[in-house]
Design an enzyme around this catalytic site. Structure first.
Site, PDB file in Angstrom:
ATOM      1  N   ASP A  22       1.005  -1.293  -0.081  1.00 14.80           N
ATOM      2  CA  ASP A  22       0.026   0.118   0.009  1.00 14.80           C
ATOM      3  C   ASP A  22       0.855   1.198  -0.012  1.00 14.80           C
ATOM      4  O   ASP A  22       2.184   1.156   0.143  1.00 14.80           O
ATOM      5  CB  ASP A  22      -0.725   0.002   1.192  1.00 14.80           C
ATOM      6  CG  ASP A  22      -1.970   0.958   1.087  1.00 14.80           C
ATOM      7  OD1 ASP A  22      -3.217   0.720   1.751  1.00 14.80           O
ATOM      8  OD2 ASP A  22      -2.028   1.567   0.188  1.00 14.80           O
TER       9      ASP A  22
HETATM   10  C1  GAL Z   1      -3.978   4.357   0.254  1.00 14.35           C
HETATM   11  C2  GAL Z   1      -5.160   3.197   0.048  1.00 14.35           C
HETATM   12  C3  GAL Z   1      -4.878   2.263  -1.036  1.00 14.35           C
HETATM   13  C4  GAL Z   1      -4.780   2.973  -2.336  1.00 14.35           C
HETATM   14  C5  GAL Z   1      -3.598   3.880  -2.195  1.00 14.35           C
HETATM   15  C6  GAL Z   1      -3.304   4.621  -3.374  1.00 14.35           C
HETATM   16  O1  GAL Z   1      -4.092   4.773   1.195  1.00 14.35           O
HETATM   17  O2  GAL Z   1      -5.172   2.516   1.243  1.00 14.35           O
HETATM   18  O3  GAL Z   1      -6.090   1.390  -1.068  1.00 14.35           O
HETATM   19  O4  GAL Z   1      -5.906   3.555  -2.420  1.00 14.35           O
HETATM   20  O5  GAL Z   1      -3.926   4.746  -1.248  1.00 14.35           O
HETATM   21  O6  GAL Z   1      -4.166   5.909  -3.742  1.00 14.35           O
END
Ligand code: GAL
Length: 728
Positions: A648
């Protein structure tokens, strides 16, 4: 010229009036000399161009007014070639040194001295020996001082010629008359240098012999010419060089060391049973330039000319693996000449260890007149710079490896005289770079508003044909600066219990992805609704793992067409938003297996996602993006997942409890979490640059291995090369 020469030779042969000899010399065609048209000229030219001018204080080239006294019986009994199958050629004729000097017409000879040698040689015929027992040298005529003094009275320049031969079944040996000079040869040198101010030494030998004595005589020797064995035109070729008809332009292809013992193979040669090649790759200049430069008398690639040259690199360009040097060579002297431009590489020591320099390319100019210049294009392939790993120390046994580091490209006219003209940095770190995203969201490599890029995130990777893959959010439609369909929230979609409808909807999402420039959508979100307060439950599907898995599988199947990729997330146990980057989901193995991992197991086995995203949180104390157990043992080992795993966005730093020196990206790569996203500006990587944690332990005990880095690179490339980005 050739016809005249043939006519002359027929007269010589008829003079012998010996049919057998005539037959012998003409190869059986009576009266007709079997000489290939043009061959004498070529052999003569080669014989001159292969001579090495080792020293010259200006005595050479001789001028027509110079009278020359030639010492050494080899002037007549010349060694034209070595022995055995490599030299036993029925030559139609052969021109020895004294004949060559006479033929040349531009050199005045001391014929009195020549006559003395002729008489002595005819009375002391050179014994030609027999197979395996050929003479390595011919005993030298004992020289009387009065002979030398008489010669000095009537000539300006002395030439001393010393000859040697070896061959098949006939090594050279560390004795006088072979590798070393004989007493009579030394006495000849002593007498002649004592009575002449201008002394030229010519070495007629097919092998390197001891040349240490040249230092002893120093500048008493005006010129030293290593003439090797020039074949049937030997004498004519050397005379061309001495008279300046041909400007010497040969360069040593062997190092001449001060002493035999300085050669690394010295103590490991000649053993009847076998020889250990202990010097390994460090043969010749590879040894001397690396370990013992001061033991070199005349370096590899060395050879003087009667003129001077200036070599300059005007451009270096690279086309894929080929490097092209544009080299400007100017004749800055007063005589026409040819120069040999040499390109060497100084490679980083790496794990394999390398010679200080290695020849990678060379070229020879045409004859350049004084003041003229030429552009020489010299090419080599970067693959030539690789070294063979026969031990596996680089992690890749029995393969050529381009180890990381700076490769310096050197240009010059011997291994010793070079200048650096270019530098090539071979990135291992490409294995580092590819394990990270580009480092930013809204990458300039893709549609505005994207979530970041991975794969071909540098120019050098893209130059290798690896495209940048563009990722975009999310479960409710494509999150970019362009208009895209807004889908119902995840929970609503799950409540349809209509997998066919879900698949159709996400197939259309795929069509929009192709239209907007998204290769990977960070969807479906599929964490279990453990508690109704979780902020992201709207993205997710259910408290039940089966419906979660089936709905997610339908979405993935719908998305993944035309190289597009889904990215089910967040693997695993991302069931609350509070302190999401650090919170620890403490859960039994049974609950993991039956509830929190089960949906992901279903999608892996039923929908073959090309990518999966790990979660922010820890699971039982270990961050998911560092968990070998979760990502390699379970996901890949038990479920057979073949795809790519990404983190992530902006994961947190940690070191491995199992391997404390392994930290950050090395900890992640060891778990086989393939790509750090978005790849920069995190606790692991600041300002888009990598934090160095991946390579810090490379090659150290328990450190990250090349294989582990290659393994994640392979996972990434397998996905990228099948992705929609390839088409774009
Ligand atoms: C994170 C989120 C992910 C993905 C990533 C990219 O904060 O947990 O699911 O969306 O951002 O934007």
């Amino acid at each position: 010229m050739n016809k005249l020469f043939n006519k002359f030779m027929r007269r010589v042969i008829s003079f012998f009036a010996n049919n057998d000899l005539a037959q012998e010399l003409t190869g059986g065609v009576s009266g007709e000399m079997m000489i290939t048209p043009g061959m004498p000229e070529l052999i003569r030219a080669a014989g001159a161009e292969g001579c090495i001018l080792l020293a010259n204080n200006g005595v050479l080239p001789l001028d027509a007014t110079t009278t020359v006294s030639v010492f050494g019986r080899v002037q007549r009994d010349y060694f034209y070639v070595g022995y055995g199958s490599g030299g036993d050629v029925r030559t139609p004729y052969q021109v020895n040194l004294i004949e060559g000097l006479r033929n040349n017409g531009k050199i005045k000879l001391n014929e009195d001295l020549a006559a003395i040698y002729e008489v002595w040689c005819s009375k002391n015929e050179a014994d030609q020996g027999f197979w395996g027992h050929w003479p390595r040298y011919y005993p030298e005529m004992p020289l009387k001082e009065e002979v030398v003094k008489a010669a000095a009275d009537r000539s300006d320049v002395a030439i001393i010629v010393i000859g040697r031969a070896a061959g098949e079944d006939r090594e050279n040996v560390l004795k006088k008359g072979s590798y070393y000079l004989t007493d009579n040869e030394i006495k000849m040198l002593d007498l002649v240098t004592a009575n002449f101010n201008k002394v030229i030494v010519i070495i007629n030998s097919g092998n390197i012999i001891d040349m240490a004595w040249t230092e002893k005589y120093g500048d008493k020797l005006s010129s030293i010419l290593f003439a090797w064995q020039g074949g049937m035109e030997s004498g004519n070729a050397i005379a061309d060089v001495l008279a300046g008809t041909v400007n010497p332009c040969g360069k040593l292809t062997d190092t001449i060391a001060r002493r035999y013992e300085d050669y690394p193979s010295g103590a490991f040669f000649g053993n009847k049973e076998g020889n250990n090649y202990v010097e390994d790759i460090f043969v010749g200049y590879r040894y001397f330039e690396t370990f013992a430069p001061n033991k070199v008398l005349y370096p590899f690639g060395f050879g003087l000319s009667y003129t001077t040259f200036k070599i300059a690199c005007s451009d270096v360009s690279r086309e894929k693996d080929e490097v092209i040097l544009k080299v400007h060579v100017a004749n800055t002297g007063n005589l026409p000449g040819k120069e040999i431009v040499q390109v060497y590489c100084s490679t980083p020591q790496g794990k394999l260890g390398k010679p200080a320099k290695v020849l990678v390319a060379f070229d020879k100019t045409e004859l350049l007149s004084p003041g003229k210049s030429a552009e020489v294009m010299i090419k080599f392939n970067i693959k030539q710079l690789a070294s063979y790993d026969d031990s596996g120390v680089t992690g890749k046994k029995s393969a050529y490896i381009l180890e990381p580091g700076n490769y310096e490209i050197l240009l010059g006219n011997s291994v010793r005289e070079t200048i650096k003209v270019w530098e090539l940095t071979i990135a291992l770190d490409e294995l580092e770079v590819i394990s990270r995203g580009e480092g930013v969201m809204n990458s300039s490599l893709g549609v505005r508003g994207n979530a970041g890029a991975l794969g071909g995130v540098t120019e050098s990777l893209r130059a290798k044909g690896i495209p940048a893959v563009i990722t975009t959010d999310g479960p409710a439609g494509i999150r970019v600066k362009k208009t895209c369909s807004l889908l119902p929230c995840g929970t609503l979609l799950a409540c349809t219990w209509n997998t066919k409808l879900i698949q159709d909807i996400f197939h259309k999402v795929g069509e929009e992805m192709l239209d907007k420039g998204s290769d990977m959508i960070l969807s479906p979100g599929m964490n279990i609704h453990r508690n109704p307060l979780c902020g992201r439950n709207f993205e997710y599907y259910s408290e039940d793992p089966l419906i979660s898995g089936k709905i997610a599988a339908a979405a993935i199947i719908g998305i993944q067409h035309d190289g597009l990729s889904a990215c089910p997330k967040h693997f695993a146990c991302n069931n609350q938003e509070t302190n999401r980057n650090y919170n620890d989901s403490r859960v039994s193995e049974r609950a993991l297996r039956e509830i929190y991992l089960k949906g992901f197991e279903i999608v892996v086995k039923e929908a073959n996602p090309q990518n999966i995203m790990t979660s922010y949180n820890k699971i039982n104390g270990v961050w998911s993006h560092y968990s070998y157990e979760l990502v390699t043992s379970v996901l890949r080992g038990e479920w057979g997942y073949q795809g790519n795993v990404i983190t992530d966005w902006w994961m947190r730093y940690a070191s491995s409890p199992e391997f404390p020196q392994i930290e950050g990206n090395a900890y992640r790569v060891r778990a086989q979490v393939d790509v750090l996203m978005p790849g920069g500006r995190t606790a692991l990587s600041k300002n888009g640059k990598n934090d160095g944690t991946l390579l810090k332990t490379y090659g150290k005990k328990d450190g990250i291995t090349l294989g582990e880095m290659q393994r994640v690179a392979a996972n990434i490339l397998k996905y990228v090369m099948n992705s929609s980005a390839m088409d774009r």
